[in-house]
Design an enzyme around this catalytic site. Structure first.
Site, PDB file in Angstrom:
ATOM      1  N   GLY A 176     -24.319  -6.410   5.513  1.00 24.13           N
ATOM      2  CA  GLY A 176     -23.303  -7.082   5.011  1.00 24.13           C
ATOM      3  C   GLY A 176     -21.931  -6.669   5.484  1.00 24.13           C
ATOM      4  O   GLY A 176     -21.665  -5.300   5.422  1.00 24.13           O
ATOM      5  N   SER A 177     -21.102  -7.114   6.296  1.00 24.37           N
ATOM      6  CA  SER A 177     -20.032  -6.948   6.944  1.00 24.37           C
ATOM      7  C   SER A 177     -19.119  -8.060   7.271  1.00 24.37           C
ATOM      8  O   SER A 177     -19.189  -9.098   7.015  1.00 24.37           O
ATOM      9  CB  SER A 177     -20.440  -6.038   8.144  1.00 24.37           C
ATOM     10  N   ARG A 178     -18.033  -7.598   8.138  1.00 26.22           N
ATOM     11  CA  ARG A 178     -17.189  -8.531   8.843  1.00 26.22           C
ATOM     12  C   ARG A 178     -16.828  -8.335  10.324  1.00 26.22           C
ATOM     13  O   ARG A 178     -16.825  -6.887  10.450  1.00 26.22           O
ATOM     14  CB  ARG A 178     -15.954  -8.805   7.903  1.00 26.22           C
ATOM     15  N   LEU A 210     -20.166 -11.601   7.531  1.00 24.19           N
ATOM     16  CA  LEU A 210     -21.894 -11.608   7.796  1.00 24.19           C
ATOM     17  C   LEU A 210     -22.256 -11.335   6.401  1.00 24.19           C
ATOM     18  O   LEU A 210     -22.173 -10.269   5.654  1.00 24.19           O
ATOM     19  CB  LEU A 210     -22.248 -10.710   8.769  1.00 24.19           C
TER      20      LEU A 210
END
Length: 229
Positions: free
Chosen positions: A191-193, A103
Site C-alpha cells: 500500500g502506497s502512493r 496504490l
C-alpha cells in the site's frame, strides 16, 4: 483476452522483493502445519498466496507514441494539480503539474520509469505513515524522490511515498543511471502512493478517479505545452 492470458496476468512471476515473504509463508505452512496442525497450515497457505498476488510483476507494453510521460505505477489518480517538487531534488520552487496515484494492496506495486533520461538525483527522506491518499502525505510521509533529466534538458520528478501500512521503499536505480520509459526502478511494499511531477508548462491528460496501468497509461504529452501550473 483468453482465460489463460488472464490467469497469466494475475499469476505473473513475483518481484524479487517478495521472495522473503513468500518463503516465510511456505515455512509457516510447512513447519507450523506439521508441528501445530491445520490451524497454522491454512493461514500460512493464505499468506503465501497473497504474497504471490501482491508482488506480481507482469510485463507491460509501452504505448507506440513518442514524447509522452507514462504512468509510473498502477492505481487510481487521487490528485491532479500544481505543486512544488520535493525540495531535496533541487528542481526549484516553481509549481508544476503533479499527478498522484494511490496504490491499494490489490494493485501491482512495481514502480516504472515515466520517461527516457538520466537519473540526476535520488533523495530518501524518513517520515510518517499517514494514509497515502491524503494530500499531506506528500510532505509528511516517508518518501524516496527521483529527478530524471530527459535528452532535451527538461526534468521529470517521480516520488515513491509510503502509505498507512507500507514500511519499506525499495529503489533499484542510482544517480547517473541511464533509464528508459517503462523500466522497473523500484517497489513499495503493502500500500502506497506514487507522484509524478511534469516538466514546467506540460499539462496532464488524466483526471482524478482514472485508473492507471504502470508502464502503459499515457499521463502527459511532452510536445503539448501550455501555461505554467
Amino acid at each position: 483476452m483468453s482465460l489463460i492470458d488472464s490467469f497469466r496476468l494475475v499469476l505473473a512471476k513475483p518481484h524479487p522483493a517478495g521472495r522473503p515473504f513468500i518463503y516465510a509463508g511456505v515455512a509457516v505452512a510447512a513447519v507450523g502445519g506439521l508441528l501445530l496442525g491445520k490451524w497454522l497450515f491454512w493461514p500460512g497457505v493464505a499468506f503465501t498466496l497473497f504474497c504471490f498476488y501482491f508482488f506480481r510483476d507482469p510485463e507491460r507494453v509501452m504505448p507506440p507514441r513518442p514524447g509522452v510521460v507514462i504512468a509510473p505505477a498502477d492505481g487510481r489518480v487521487v490528485m491532479v494539480g500544481p505543486a512544488v517538487p520535493p525540495a531535496e531534488l533541487g528542481l526549484g520552487d516553481v509549481p508544476r503539474w503533479r499527478v498522484c496515484i494511490f496504490l491499494s494492496v490489490l494493485d501491482v506495486h512495481v514502480n516504472r520509469v515515466p520517461v527516457d533520461g538520466v537519473v540526476t538525483r535520488i533523495a530518501y527522506r524518513k517520515g510518517a505513515f499517514l494514509n497515502a491518499s491524503l494530500d499531506k502525505a506528500s510532505d509528511e510521509n516517508e518518501r524516496n524522490a527521483l529527478a530524471i533529466r530527459m535528452p532535451d534538458g527538461r526534468d521529470v520528478a517521480v516520488v515513491q511515498i509510503a502509505g498507512l501500512i507500507a514500511r519499506r521503499i525499495l529503489c533499484h536505480v542510482r544517480e547517473q543511471d541511464q533509464v528508459m520509459a517503462g523500466d522497473r526502478f523500484g517497489i513499495i511494499r503493502f500500500g502506497s502512493r506514487t507522484d509524478v511531477y511534469l516538466p514546467e508548462g506540460v499539462r496532464p491528460l488524466v483526471a482524478v478517479g482514472q485508473l492507471m496501468i504502470g508502464g502503459e497509461t499515457v499521463v502527459a504529452d511532452l510536445n503539448a505545452t501550455g501555461p505554467r501550473a
